[in-house]
Write an enzyme that holds these catalytic residues in place. Sequence first.
Site, PDB file in Angstrom:
ATOM      1  N   GLU A   1       4.476  -3.741  12.395  1.00 36.07           N
ATOM      2  CA  GLU A   1       3.585  -2.616  12.085  1.00 36.07           C
ATOM      3  C   GLU A   1       2.386  -3.222  11.376  1.00 36.07           C
ATOM      4  O   GLU A   1       2.465  -3.567  10.191  1.00 36.07           O
ATOM      5  CB  GLU A   1       4.295  -1.606  11.161  1.00 36.07           C
ATOM      6  CG  GLU A   1       5.520  -0.953  11.773  1.00 36.07           C
ATOM      7  CD  GLU A   1       5.188  -0.010  12.920  1.00 36.07           C
ATOM      8  OE1 GLU A   1       4.054   0.516  12.958  1.00 36.07           O
ATOM      9  OE2 GLU A   1       6.052   0.170  13.782  1.00 36.07           O
TER      10      GLU A   1
ATOM     11  N   CYS B   1      -3.182   2.006   6.516  1.00 36.31           N
ATOM     12  CA  CYS B   1      -3.374   1.384   7.839  1.00 36.31           C
ATOM     13  C   CYS B   1      -3.976   2.354   8.841  1.00 36.31           C
ATOM     14  O   CYS B   1      -4.623   1.945   9.785  1.00 36.31           O
ATOM     15  CB  CYS B   1      -2.047   0.845   8.350  1.00 36.31           C
ATOM     16  SG  CYS B   1      -0.757   2.091   8.366  1.00 36.31           S
TER      17      CYS B   1
ATOM     18  N   GLU C   1       8.300   2.997  14.343  1.00 34.78           N
ATOM     19  CA  GLU C   1       9.154   3.376  13.209  1.00 34.78           C
ATOM     20  C   GLU C   1       9.086   4.892  13.083  1.00 34.78           C
ATOM     21  O   GLU C   1       8.025   5.493  13.242  1.00 34.78           O
ATOM     22  CB  GLU C   1       8.684   2.704  11.926  1.00 34.78           C
ATOM     23  CG  GLU C   1       8.862   1.201  11.993  1.00 34.78           C
ATOM     24  CD  GLU C   1       8.702   0.486  10.658  1.00 34.78           C
ATOM     25  OE1 GLU C   1       8.000   0.995   9.776  1.00 34.78           O
ATOM     26  OE2 GLU C   1       9.284  -0.606  10.536  1.00 34.78           O
TER      27      GLU C   1
ATOM     28  N   ASN D   1       0.807  -1.231   0.000  1.00 34.14           N
ATOM     29  CA  ASN D   1       0.000   0.000   0.000  1.00 34.14           C
ATOM     30  C   ASN D   1       0.839   1.280   0.000  1.00 34.14           C
ATOM     31  O   ASN D   1       0.422   2.298  -0.533  1.00 34.14           O
ATOM     32  CB  ASN D   1      -1.045  -0.011   1.127  1.00 34.14           C
ATOM     33  CG  ASN D   1      -0.435   0.035   2.500  1.00 34.14           C
ATOM     34  OD1 ASN D   1       0.720  -0.352   2.693  1.00 34.14           O
ATOM     35  ND2 ASN D   1      -1.188   0.492   3.471  1.00 34.14           N
TER      36      ASN D   1
END
Length: 483
Positions: free
Chosen positions: A251, A285, A462, A153
């Site tokens: 993640e 997300c 991150e 994505n």
Amino acid sequence: MFEAYTKSIFINGIWHEVKESATEIVYNPATLKPITQVSHASTKEAKQAIAAALKAFPAWSKKTGRERSKILYKAYQMMYEDAERLGKILTMEQGKPLKEAIGEIKGAAHFLLWYAEEASRSYGEWLPSSVTSKRLIVIPQPIGVVGAITPWNFPSSMITRKLAPALAAGCTVVLKPAPDTPLSAIEIVKIFERVGLPSGVVNLVTGDATAIGKELLISKDVRLITFTGSTEVGKYLMKESANHVKKLSLELGGHAPSIVFADADLEKAAKLVLASKFRNNGQTCICTNRLFVHESVMNDFANLLKEKVQKLKLGDGLAANTDIGPLINEQACKKVQFHVEDATKQGAIIEHGGKPWNTEELSGYYFEPTILSNVSNEMKIMHEETFGPVLPLQVFSEEAEVIDKANNSDYGLAAYIFTENTSRAIRVSEQLDYGIVGINDVFPATPEAPFGGIKQSGLGKEGGHHGMDKFLEKKFISIGIDN
Ligand code: NAP
């Protein structure tokens, strides 16, 4: 078809081609036409890539932060300056509108810049001892070979968000990108090749996820797996990595609530909610998956949303006026349709959109931007990640009630609130069980700040200086001295 990508496996500084039977076609999701084909690596190539990363580790980890920084900085410059071309490639393989793709490339380049700056700032500690005969030192050391697995994505920024801090810390990497979007990964690795990254420091294996993933999991030489993708695959990696007590950073998926309070600037909130929902066609997300609107402003706000949604243009991401591109593949389109059907069967009302969309030229996986009202908690869309352009609306009356509703999720990645009342903004954001809260802001991802979820949305962060942590082991050195 691009010719340039047939050699897509990069091991120890050399581009490899596997035999023709082991190739995969990459399709443009806007037109369903093939773009190119890439090599399909498996166990053998994964083993070779791990061996190359292991061999390269001692020399790379011994370089100074400044030396590593120079390479990252050159890569940043090259990527940023090439954003238009790289953006086109990204749109062709992933589908998002070109302006979003160019934005992603620039954002991806900024991770390289940020970690070029961080490379020389990985500090240790000198701790005060409780006895006079000891000195206590903690030094950060790169963890070793890292396996990086990335999704489709955000095929560029999800890679640099991992590679940049890993390389800054002194680690070497085996990268496995998503099969729908290997070209952006290949382009990033080519940039590192051009700026003189030593052989073996970054290795790329496109291909069989299960086989490559298994090698990364069972190899004692791979010390960390950093994964971005679905919660389902994250759980699998977590289970399997237990055998080797392998470090993991995950993640994972999200199910972001957006809350519009009565005191919000409704015009601004409507614009931001739509940006959060329909950016990347809802395949983000952190995109809004549930919208809660205060009962006193529901009608006005729903009208504002409908008015704006009607103006959004579906189409090929390469066309200048496109706001929303196609979904990534057939499975994604079916899931979106399933969520809409499930909701309408249980009483949801389609306020706009609600079905797949095609033209003669555009046979890709398009779905109309959709707004649902009369939504209830039992509907799948209120619990499962839709990953598509559907916005379900629910009303609320009290602050405490909407906090409970928003927190009623196994996910905990991002949440958004819209209010002009500072006390409310702080009070509510402190009570939301999410790793990230946006207050009148739906674009919280940035290289300077830690990005990551809680609950089933993942482990670790991150971005920011925090993004270096997982790539650095803290070694404690205890020194006895004569007084
Ligand atoms: P996915 O199906 O979990 O795949 C992610 C990556 O894992 C792909 O490269 C995939 O390759 C690979 N993979 C699948 N099975 C594997 C296995 N057994 N061993 C090793 N690798 C394996 O997720 P996706 O559909 O690409 O991405 C969408 C998901 O990512 C959504 O849930 C989204 O929320 C999440 N996401 C999270 C963040 C975040 O920062 N939290 C950011 C972006 C996306 P194959 O495709 O070949 O299976």
